[in-house]
Design a protein around this motif. Structure first.
Motif, PDB file in Angstrom:
ATOM      1  N   ARG A  49       0.817  -1.208   0.000  1.00 14.33           N
ATOM      2  CA  ARG A  49       0.000   0.000   0.000  1.00 14.33           C
ATOM      3  C   ARG A  49       0.853   1.262   0.000  1.00 14.33           C
ATOM      4  NH1 ARG A  49      -4.720  -0.912   4.427  1.00 14.33           N
ATOM      5  NH2 ARG A  49      -4.811   1.345   4.144  1.00 14.33           N
ATOM      6  N   THR A  52       3.811   2.983  -3.897  1.00 11.59           N
ATOM      7  CA  THR A  52       3.262   3.252  -5.229  1.00 11.59           C
ATOM      8  C   THR A  52       4.353   3.541  -6.246  1.00 11.59           C
ATOM      9  OG1 THR A  52       1.429   4.306  -4.050  1.00 11.59           O
ATOM     10  CG2 THR A  52       1.478   4.551  -6.426  1.00 11.59           C
ATOM     11  N   PHE A  55       5.987   0.411  -7.263  1.00  9.02           N
ATOM     12  CA  PHE A  55       5.065  -0.397  -8.068  1.00  9.02           C
ATOM     13  C   PHE A  55       5.230  -0.080  -9.551  1.00  9.02           C
ATOM     14  CE2 PHE A  55       0.997  -0.361 -10.357  1.00  9.02           C
ATOM     15  CZ  PHE A  55       0.609  -1.685 -10.250  1.00  9.02           C
ATOM     16  N   TYR A  56       5.223   1.198  -9.891  1.00 11.33           N
ATOM     17  CA  TYR A  56       5.323   1.565 -11.305  1.00 11.33           C
ATOM     18  C   TYR A  56       6.730   1.353 -11.857  1.00 11.33           C
ATOM     19  CZ  TYR A  56       0.552   3.201 -11.351  1.00 11.33           C
ATOM     20  OH  TYR A  56      -0.823   3.242 -11.302  1.00 11.33           O
ATOM     21  N   ASP A  78      -3.537   4.591  -7.888  1.00 16.39           N
ATOM     22  CA  ASP A  78      -3.110   3.901  -6.660  1.00 16.39           C
ATOM     23  C   ASP A  78      -4.297   3.106  -6.134  1.00 16.39           C
ATOM     24  OD1 ASP A  78      -1.528   3.069  -4.573  1.00 16.39           O
ATOM     25  OD2 ASP A  78      -1.828   4.868  -3.369  1.00 16.39           O
ATOM     26  N   HIS A  80      -5.547   0.517  -4.587  1.00 12.20           N
ATOM     27  CA  HIS A  80      -5.435  -0.628  -3.684  1.00 12.20           C
ATOM     28  C   HIS A  80      -6.668  -0.717  -2.791  1.00 12.20           C
ATOM     29  CE1 HIS A  80      -4.439   1.859  -0.194  1.00 12.20           C
ATOM     30  NE2 HIS A  80      -3.475   2.442  -0.876  1.00 12.20           N
ATOM     31  N   HIS A 111      -3.772  -0.408 -15.524  1.00 11.92           N
ATOM     32  CA  HIS A 111      -2.916  -0.198 -14.358  1.00 11.92           C
ATOM     33  C   HIS A 111      -3.723  -0.241 -13.061  1.00 11.92           C
ATOM     34  CE1 HIS A 111       0.347   1.914 -16.983  1.00 11.92           C
ATOM     35  NE2 HIS A 111       0.418   0.594 -17.029  1.00 11.92           N
ATOM     36  N   ASP A 112      -4.956   0.268 -13.073  1.00 11.99           N
ATOM     37  CA  ASP A 112      -5.801   0.182 -11.878  1.00 11.99           C
ATOM     38  C   ASP A 112      -6.143  -1.269 -11.573  1.00 11.99           C
ATOM     39  OD1 ASP A 112      -5.835   2.861 -11.293  1.00 11.99           O
ATOM     40  OD2 ASP A 112      -7.893   3.228 -11.950  1.00 11.99           O
ATOM     41  N   ARG A 115      -2.994  -2.911 -10.053  1.00  9.10           N
ATOM     42  CA  ARG A 115      -2.743  -2.426  -8.684  1.00  9.10           C
ATOM     43  C   ARG A 115      -3.742  -3.034  -7.709  1.00  9.10           C
ATOM     44  NH1 ARG A 115       0.616  -0.950  -5.064  1.00  9.10           N
ATOM     45  NH2 ARG A 115       0.491   1.067  -4.064  1.00  9.10           N
ATOM     46  N   SER A 119      -2.978  -5.764  -4.606  1.00  8.04           N
ATOM     47  CA  SER A 119      -3.422  -5.479  -3.245  1.00  8.04           C
ATOM     48  C   SER A 119      -4.269  -6.628  -2.693  1.00  8.04           C
ATOM     49  CB  SER A 119      -4.215  -4.172  -3.226  1.00  8.04           C
ATOM     50  OG  SER A 119      -4.821  -3.948  -1.978  1.00  8.04           O
ATOM     51  N   ALA A 280       2.012   7.482 -11.208  1.00 10.86           N
ATOM     52  CA  ALA A 280       1.380   6.731 -12.292  1.00 10.86           C
ATOM     53  C   ALA A 280       1.719   7.372 -13.640  1.00 10.86           C
ATOM     54  CB  ALA A 280      -0.130   6.701 -12.096  1.00 10.86           C
ATOM     55  N   HIS A 399       7.689  -7.059  -4.712  1.00 13.93           N
ATOM     56  CA  HIS A 399       7.285  -6.400  -3.470  1.00 13.93           C
ATOM     57  C   HIS A 399       7.731  -7.196  -2.245  1.00 13.93           C
ATOM     58  CE1 HIS A 399       4.852  -3.745  -5.963  1.00 13.93           C
ATOM     59  NE2 HIS A 399       4.633  -3.001  -4.900  1.00 13.93           N
TER      60      HIS A 399
END
Length: 415
Positions: A49, A52, A55-56, A78, A80, A111-112, A115, A119, A280, A399
Motif C-alpha cells: 500500500r 506506489t 510499483f510503477y 493507486d 489498492h 494499471h488500476d 494495482r 493489493s 502513475a 514487493h
C-alpha cells in the motif's frame, strides 16, 4: 528527541505515537520519515500500500510485456484495497467509490486493475489463503469489471459482499459527533495536540486563516449539508496532521471551522493535503492540469463524484494543495482477515466499482472495444487472464523482496 529509540519502542498499530508527544515544525521531517518506515514494515500488505512509486518502477522494468492498452481515461493510479470505501456526496448519500485520488492521471485503466489485483493478492496471502484463491480472485475481478463495462447504470448489478456491506452500514449510521470523537477525540471546538495533531508555526496559522477568507473556500464549506448561503465561517482551530502513509512527509493540516447562521452554530472538519506529482504514468497525449491539486480534483470528479464535488485545489505557502471537508460517512475498507468466499466476492465487487468509475468516462462504442480487448486476452483454459496473472506474480515477488529489504534496513538503522 531520540528517534532511534522511538523507532524500536513504537511498533504497535493501536498506539503508534505517545499521547504526550510534542513535535516542533523543525522536527517533523525526520519524525515523519521514521513513521513511514514503521508503517511500511508492519506487514507485506502495508508495504504494498505504501510503495506506489516502486510499483510503477517494477511494472515498467518487469518481464510482463502484454499488458493491454485501454482508452485514455482518468484512472486512480493507486487503486489498492484501502483506497475504496463509502463516500458521502454533498447531500449525504453514500456510495462505494474510490476514496483517494492523489495519484490520478489520464492513463491506462489496466494499471488500476493490476494495482487492485496485487493489493487483493497480498491481502489473501496475509489471510493465509492458498494460491488457487488468488487465481479465482483475479478471474472474478475481470468478471466484475466486465459487467461494469457492459452495463454502467445500476449500482447493484454485483451484490455487495459482507465485508463491504458491514462498512456501508456503519457509515450510514455516523454523524458529526462520531467524526469528531474519531478524528479529534472530542466534540468540543478544539483540536487536541499530541498523538496525531501538532502545533503550527505562526506562518502556517496565518496562511490557513488567509486561505479561509477566500470566497471559493467559503462556498465549498457551505455547499455541504444544505448550509445557508448567508452563513459565516470562521476558523476555530488548526493543527498539523500526521495521517496516512504515502502522505507522510508532505504538508497535511486539519482545520476546524465554525459555521454560523441565524439559527445555530455547527462545525466542519477540513482536510488540507499537499498535492504532488503522480507516480502513475500518464497517457502520452493526456491533457491534464499542470497544477497538481487541480489534477487531483479533475480526476476525482471523473472517477468519484461524491468526493470530487467536495474538493477544491488551492495554493498554501507556495505549495499546491487539495482542500475537502471530511464527512462522517467517509470510511476506508480495512480487512484484517479474508475467508476464501469473502476474498472472491470482494474481488468481483471492488473491480465492479472500479469498472463503473472507468466506464462512466466512455461512450458505448469505447466500452465495447475495451471489453472486447479484455475478452480477447482471456483464454478460456486459464483461471485468470495471463497478462493479469503474470503481472501479479512478478510484482508480488518484487514487493516481497522489497519488503524484506525494507525491514532489514529498518532493523539495522534501529540498532
Amino acid at each position: 528527541m531520540d528517534l532511534r529509540l522511538f523507532r524500536v519502542a513504537s511498533t504497535d498499530e493501536s498506539d503508534p505515537v505517545p499521547q504526550n508527544l510534542k513535535i516542533s515544525p523543525d522536527e517533523r521531517a525526520a519524525f515523519l520519515a521514521t513513521q513511514q518506515s514503521l508503517k511500511m514494515a508492519r506487514s507485506a500488505h502495508a508495504f504494498v500500500r505504501g510503495s506506489t512509486v516502486s510499483f510503477y518502477e517494477w511494472l515498467e522494468t518487469g518481464r510482463v510485456t502484454d499488458i493491454p492498452t485501454g482508452p485514455a481515461i482518468w484512472i486512480c493510479g493507486d487503486c489498492h484495497l484501502g483506497n475504496l470505501g463509502p463516500l458521502a456526496n454533498a447531500k449525504g448519500k453514500v456510495d462505494i467509490q474510490i476514496r483517494d485520488l492523489d495519484q490520478t492521471v489520464i492513463g491506462n485503466p489496466a494499471h488500476d486493475l493490476i494495482r487492485l489485483s496485487l493489493s487483493l493478492a497480498s491481502a489473501a496471502r496475509g489471510s493465509d489463503l492458498p494460491g488457487v484463491t488468488t487465481a479465482r480472485m483475479l478471474e472474478e475481478m475481470i468478471r466484475g469489471y466486465g459487467l461494469a463495462l457492459r452495463e454502467p447504470g445500476p449500482d447493484d448489478l454485483v451484490p455487495e459482499p459482507s465485508v463491504v456491506r458491514s462498512v456501508r452500514r456503519r457509515a450510514l449510521g455516523r454523524r458529526w459527533d462520531h467524526l469528531a470523537r474519531e478524528r479529534i477525540q472530542d466534540i468540543s471546538p478544539a483540536i487536541p495536540l499530541g498523538q496525531k495533531f501538532w502545533a503550527l508555526a505562526d506562518e502556517e496559522r496565518q496562511a490557513i486563516a488567509a486561505l479561509f477568507k477566500e470566497p471559493e473556500i467559503k462556498r465549498l464549506v457551505l455547499t455541504l449539508n444544505a448550509r445557508a448561503d448567508t452563513s459565516k465561517i470562521e476558523v476555530v482551530d488548526a493543527a498539523y496532521w500526521m495521517k496516512g502513509c504515502s502522505s507522510l512527509g508532505k504538508l497535511r493540516y486539519a482545520v476546524l471551522v465554525e459555521v454560523i447562521d441565524s439559527r445555530q452554530k455547527t462545525y466542519a472538519l477540513i482536510d488540507i493535503k499537499e498535492a504532488v506529482e503522480a507516480a502513475a504514468p500518464p497517457h502520452p497525449s493526456a491533457d491534464m492540469p499542470a497544477h497538481y491539486g487541480a489534477r487531483v480534483v479533475a480526476g476525482a470528479r471523473a472517477l468519484s463524484p461524491n468526493l470530487g464535488n467536495r474538493m477544491l485545489a488551492a495554493n498554501l505557502m507556495g505549495h499546491p494543495v487539495i482542500i475537502r471537508e471530511l464527512m462522517p460517512q467517509d470510511l476506508k475498507l480495512e480487512v484484517d482477515q479474508f475467508s476464501r468466499t469473502q476474498a472472491v466476492e470482494a474481488a468481483r465487487y471492488l473491480a465492479y466499482v472500479v469498472g463503473r468509475a472507468h466506464a462512466r468516462q466512455m461512450d458505448k462504442a469505447v466500452r465495447a472495444e475495451w471489453s472486447n480487448e479484455l475478452e480477447r486476452r482471456h483464454p478460456a483454459d486459464l483461471n485468470a487472464p495471463n497478462w493479469l496473472w503474470s503481472s501479479v506474480v512478478s510484482l508480488a515477488a518484487k514487493h516481497e523482496e522489497g519488503y524484506l529489504e525494507h525491514c532489514r534496513r529498518y532493523a539495522l538503522e534501529a540498532v
